[in-house]
Write a protein that holds these residues in place. Structure first.
Motif, mmCIF file in Angstrom:
data_model
loop_
_atom_site.group_PDB
_atom_site.id
_atom_site.type_symbol
_atom_site.label_atom_id
_atom_site.label_comp_id
_atom_site.label_asym_id
_atom_site.label_seq_id
_atom_site.Cartn_x
_atom_site.Cartn_y
_atom_site.Cartn_z
ATOM 1 N N SER A 168 0.839 -1.201 0.000
ATOM 2 C CA SER A 168 0.000 0.000 0.000
ATOM 3 C C SER A 168 0.871 1.247 0.000
ATOM 4 C CB SER A 168 -0.924 0.018 1.222
ATOM 5 O OG SER A 168 -0.207 0.303 2.393
ATOM 6 N N TYR A 206 -2.603 -1.408 -3.070
ATOM 7 C CA TYR A 206 -3.686 -0.525 -2.644
ATOM 8 C C TYR A 206 -3.167 0.896 -2.493
ATOM 9 C CZ TYR A 206 -5.978 -4.927 -1.622
ATOM 10 O OH TYR A 206 -6.534 -6.180 -1.738
ATOM 11 N N ALA A 235 -6.589 -1.014 1.871
ATOM 12 C CA ALA A 235 -6.125 -2.409 1.957
ATOM 13 C C ALA A 235 -6.842 -3.148 3.080
ATOM 14 C CB ALA A 235 -4.619 -2.428 2.187
ATOM 15 N N PRO A 273 -7.775 -3.343 -5.527
ATOM 16 C CA PRO A 273 -6.386 -2.899 -5.675
ATOM 17 C C PRO A 273 -6.217 -1.992 -6.864
ATOM 18 C CG PRO A 273 -6.547 -5.308 -5.835
ATOM 19 C CD PRO A 273 -7.931 -4.758 -5.680
#
Length: 112
Positions: free
Chosen positions: A78, A100, A106, A112
């Motif tokens: 992320s 993400y 996330a 995503p």
């Protein structure tokens, strides 16, 4: 290199506080990830929001961190900065990891 880890909603969030994952710290990063993920969490989110630069050694260390996990655990990413996201796109590693925009997305299982 140290990483910070925190459990939230049965998800282990591992944050890289440094701005680079490169050849100088790749081995330390991989070892820090091994230690941080040595627990019961089945899902790990690696928060890279502070990382501005990843070279091939750093990318290899992130992939290595994923590969050293048992098969029942997953590693998602992320907070990729545009420069880091480009590295993942150019190497097609964005097809290997779920990526993400931020930790909150996330954790909520957003697209995503």
């Amino acid at each position: 290199m140290d990483v910070q880890s925190d459990f939230t909603k049965d998800i282990l969030i591992v944050t890289v506080p440094d701005n680079r994952i490169d050849a100088a710290v790749a081995l330390q990063f991989k070892e820090a990830m091994r230690q941080a993920t040595n627990n019961n969490a089945e899902r790990i989110v690696l928060d890279l929001r502070n990382v501005d630069f990843v070279d091939s050694s750093g990318l290899g260390a992130i992939v290595g961190a994923m590969k050293q996990l048992p098969s029942n655990k997953s590693l998602d990413l992320s907070g990729l900065t545009p420069t880091v996201a480009k590295v993942f796109q150019l190497t097609r590693m964005d097809t290997i990891f779920s990526i993400y925009p931020d930790v909150e997305t996330a954790m909520n299982g957003g697209d995503p």
